[in-house]
Scaffold this motif. Structure first.
Motif, short mmCIF file in Angstrom:
data_model
loop_
_atom_site.label_atom_id
_atom_site.label_comp_id
_atom_site.label_asym_id
_atom_site.label_seq_id
_atom_site.Cartn_x
_atom_site.Cartn_y
_atom_site.Cartn_z
N LEU A 89 -5.78 -8.34 0.44
CA LEU A 89 -6.22 -6.77 0.61
C LEU A 89 -6.40 -6.40 1.85
O LEU A 89 -6.17 -5.35 2.68
CB LEU A 89 -7.68 -6.73 -0.01
CG LEU A 89 -7.32 -6.54 -1.49
CD1 LEU A 89 -8.77 -6.46 -2.21
CD2 LEU A 89 -6.85 -5.18 -1.99
N THR A 90 -6.48 -7.43 3.09
CA THR A 90 -6.81 -7.14 4.19
C THR A 90 -5.30 -7.73 5.22
O THR A 90 -5.56 -7.50 6.48
CB THR A 90 -8.00 -7.78 5.03
OG1 THR A 90 -8.18 -9.26 4.80
CG2 THR A 90 -9.24 -7.08 4.26
N ARG A 91 -4.63 -8.41 4.72
CA ARG A 91 -3.47 -9.13 5.57
C ARG A 91 -2.28 -8.60 5.14
O ARG A 91 -1.28 -8.65 5.82
CB ARG A 91 -3.66 -10.54 5.55
CG ARG A 91 -4.75 -11.10 6.50
CD ARG A 91 -4.89 -12.66 6.40
NE ARG A 91 -3.50 -13.23 6.19
CZ ARG A 91 -3.20 -14.30 5.94
NH1 ARG A 91 -4.02 -14.98 4.92
NH2 ARG A 91 -1.85 -14.93 5.91
N ASP A 92 -1.98 -8.28 3.86
CA ASP A 92 -0.84 -7.79 3.23
C ASP A 92 -0.13 -6.55 4.31
O ASP A 92 -1.08 -5.78 4.72
CB ASP A 92 -0.73 -7.39 1.82
CG ASP A 92 0.63 -7.33 1.11
OD1 ASP A 92 1.61 -7.71 1.82
OD2 ASP A 92 0.67 -7.29 -0.20
N MET A 93 1.02 -6.31 4.18
CA MET A 93 1.65 -5.32 5.28
C MET A 93 2.04 -4.02 4.54
O MET A 93 2.43 -3.15 5.27
CB MET A 93 2.69 -6.02 5.94
CG MET A 93 2.26 -7.35 6.69
SD MET A 93 1.07 -6.74 7.95
CE MET A 93 1.97 -5.72 9.26
N VAL A 94 2.52 -4.08 3.23
CA VAL A 94 3.17 -2.78 2.39
C VAL A 94 2.41 -2.62 1.21
O VAL A 94 2.11 -3.64 0.34
CB VAL A 94 4.39 -3.14 2.27
CG1 VAL A 94 4.96 -4.30 1.41
CG2 VAL A 94 5.07 -1.84 1.95
N PHE A 95 2.25 -1.54 0.73
CA PHE A 95 1.83 -1.17 -0.50
C PHE A 95 0.14 -1.95 -0.62
O PHE A 95 0.02 -2.20 -1.94
CB PHE A 95 2.65 -1.37 -1.74
CG PHE A 95 3.81 -0.22 -1.80
CD1 PHE A 95 3.30 0.90 -2.15
CD2 PHE A 95 5.00 -0.77 -1.79
CE1 PHE A 95 4.41 2.21 -2.16
CE2 PHE A 95 5.93 0.35 -1.66
CZ PHE A 95 5.67 1.67 -2.04
N VAL A 96 -0.55 -1.67 0.35
CA VAL A 96 -1.81 -2.08 0.17
C VAL A 96 -2.58 -1.03 -0.67
O VAL A 96 -2.65 0.22 -0.13
CB VAL A 96 -2.56 -2.22 1.50
CG1 VAL A 96 -3.84 -2.95 1.41
CG2 VAL A 96 -1.77 -3.35 2.44
N PRO A 97 -3.26 -1.36 -1.55
CA PRO A 97 -3.90 -0.44 -2.66
C PRO A 97 -5.22 -0.08 -2.08
O PRO A 97 -5.86 -0.62 -1.13
CB PRO A 97 -3.82 -1.21 -3.86
CG PRO A 97 -4.36 -2.82 -3.25
CD PRO A 97 -3.26 -2.71 -2.32
N ARG A 98 -5.59 1.44 -2.13
CA ARG A 98 -6.90 1.59 -1.94
C ARG A 98 -8.15 1.12 -2.62
O ARG A 98 -7.88 0.86 -3.86
CB ARG A 98 -6.95 3.17 -1.90
CG ARG A 98 -5.92 3.84 -0.96
CD ARG A 98 -6.17 5.26 -1.10
NE ARG A 98 -5.37 5.88 -2.07
CZ ARG A 98 -5.24 7.19 -2.54
NH1 ARG A 98 -5.74 7.98 -1.75
NH2 ARG A 98 -4.50 7.43 -3.46
N ASP A 99 -9.16 0.82 -2.16
CA ASP A 99 -10.28 0.48 -2.72
C ASP A 99 -10.74 1.84 -3.49
O ASP A 99 -10.70 2.99 -2.95
CB ASP A 99 -11.32 0.01 -1.87
CG ASP A 99 -12.55 -0.53 -2.80
OD1 ASP A 99 -13.59 -0.01 -2.53
OD2 ASP A 99 -12.39 -1.94 -2.76
N VAL A 100 -11.81 1.55 -4.61
CA VAL A 100 -12.10 2.62 -5.52
C VAL A 100 -13.09 3.64 -4.37
O VAL A 100 -13.17 4.71 -4.43
CB VAL A 100 -12.89 2.19 -6.57
CG1 VAL A 100 -14.21 1.36 -6.27
CG2 VAL A 100 -13.38 3.25 -7.43
N THR A 101 -13.85 3.07 -3.67
CA THR A 101 -14.66 3.75 -2.42
C THR A 101 -13.70 4.82 -1.59
O THR A 101 -14.09 5.90 -1.49
CB THR A 101 -15.67 2.80 -1.86
OG1 THR A 101 -16.31 1.96 -2.61
CG2 THR A 101 -16.24 3.63 -1.00
N ARG A 102 -12.58 4.25 -0.95
CA ARG A 102 -11.71 4.97 -0.11
C ARG A 102 -11.22 6.28 -1.10
O ARG A 102 -11.00 7.25 -0.83
CB ARG A 102 -10.77 4.13 0.38
CG ARG A 102 -11.26 3.29 1.48
CD ARG A 102 -10.24 2.43 2.30
NE ARG A 102 -8.97 3.47 2.57
CZ ARG A 102 -7.72 3.10 2.46
NH1 ARG A 102 -7.38 1.99 2.08
NH2 ARG A 102 -6.89 4.02 2.94
#
Length: 402
Positions: free
Chosen positions: A154-167
């Motif tokens: 979640l913090t190192r992938d570079m593409v199509f990183v999903p949003r957290d429910v809070t965001r």
């Protein structure tokens, strides 16, 4: 064949009480425990063999297809009936876009070193093909390599990183979005498919967010962008030179033959290429069954398993060089050339078991289903997709159960 060594870290999980998570539809998910060594040992050794001659033959084949289509398009003006000419141009744009996507995939092979054992040959062919499609070769190669090294993180992938429910909830009230979800989904897909890839290159959209860095400062065209290291400077410049050369040729073509011809012969097929690239990449990494991990639960084997193979029939296997059908194996070893990837896929399925993901749903239907279902991730350690459309498990009700 060069040897790549991965350090496999097994999360500290009790063998008597493994956490069980729920995917978007409420089905149980337990993170895999096999190692990268288990996977690589299962793949026949010859699958790692790369041939420059073999790969160049595919480039020649696809360039031949593109040339034939271009030659046929020069005769469309001879069709006397206007509606028939319109249909012919639509078919040309679609078909040339399919062929162009195949050339893009071969440049992608170059970026991974799967095209041949020779780095110079890989970089020259990749630079030429990607520049012709307005893609900065080395810039994309570098960030794509980092994506492969941290897939599903979640913090190192570079593409199509999903949003957290809070965001996600900060941008829209979930209840309000539920009421207009079909319209929102159509709007999302239109924007994503038309502008997604240029926006990713220009602004790193769908990539990681970097505190204090926004706009063009996180562009793939900027050597100072946070995705790159100081050693990457000249590679980024070389990539930008390729775009400048391609842009100059496009400008000269427009001056010679006009905007309309440029749009018909090149720009519309280019938009189709962008559509297929975004569609393919999105569907490879986004599905109601796929997990994402934070640092406490991620390892390379788990991240590579957080991908899914799909099926696009003859187009996928012949023109797209099986990039859709064999993506899971590609994530376990990106140096396996595409013409060995099917055999590698069958080998790793025996190790992965239930953790191998494959969906043969029609690609367009899969795109709609995924866009409707996968809005954000939720959970602790292992996070699964949830949505605001009332499909499957509601948010906050799919957390870890012991």
């Amino acid at each position: 064949m060069s040897t790549i060594t991965y350090t496999q870290r097994r999360p500290s999980v009790s063998l008597t009480s493994k956490p069980v998570y729920k995917d978007a539809f409420g089905r149980d998910f337990v993170p895999p425990e096999f190692t990268i060594k288990d996977i690589l040992d299962a793949i026949p050794k010859h699958c790692f063999d790369r041939s420059l001659t073999h790969s160049l033959a595919y480039v020649a084949r696809d360039v031949f297809y593109a040339s034939c289509l271009f030659g046929l398009a020069t005769q469309i003006h001879c069709i006397p009936y206007l509606p028939a000419r319109v249909v012919a141009w639509v078919l040309y744009g679609f078909c040339q876009g399919v062929v162009g996507t195949g050339l893009w995939v071969l440049a992608h092979e170059c970026g991974h070193g799967a095209f041949s054992p020779f780095k110079l040959a890989n970089d020259v062919v990749g630079w030429l093909l990607h520049s012709a499609l307005l893609v900065p070769y080395h810039s994309w190669r570098i960030t794509h390599s980092k994506h492969h090294k941290a897939t599903g993180h979640l913090t190192r992938d570079m593409v199509f990183v999903p949003r957290d429910v809070t965001r996600y909830k900060l941008s829209r009230n979930l209840a309000e979005l539920t009421e207009e979800a079909p319209l929102v989904t159509l709007y999302f897909l239109f924007i994503q498919q038309l502008f997604g890839f240029p926006a990713y290159l220009a602004y790193n959209v769908t990539g990681q967010k970097y505190a204090g860095v926004s706009g063009f400062r996180r562009s793939h065209f900027m050597p100072s962008a946070p995705m790159f290291d100081a050693k990457d400077f000249w590679d980024i410049i070389i990539s930008d030179v390729g775009i400048i050369v391609a842009g100059t040729l496009a400008y000269l073509g427009i001056q010679q033959w006009g905007w309309a011809n440029f749009a018909l012969y090149y720009f519309i097929p280019y938009l189709w290429v962008n559509h297929w690239l975004v569609c393919i990449t999105y569907l490879q990494h986004t599905d109601p069954t796929l997990p994402h991990y934070d640092a406490s639960e991620w390892n390379f084997a788990r991240g590579a398993a957080a991908t899914i193979d799909r099926d696009f029939g003859f187009i996928g296997r012949h023109f797209f060089h099986e990039i859709i059908e064999t993506h899971v194996a590609h994530h376990y070893s990106s140096r396996i050339p595409f013409y060995h990837a099917e055999e590698a896929t069958q080998a790793i399925r025996k190790v992965m078991g239930k953790h191998y993901r494959q969906d043969k749903t029609n690609l367009i239907l899969a795109l709609w289903k995924t866009a409707r279902t996968c809005h954000f991730v939720e959970g602790e350690g292992v996070k699964m997709y949830r949505n605001a459309n009332g499909i499957g498990i509601p948010p906050k009700e799919g957390r870890r159960a012991q």
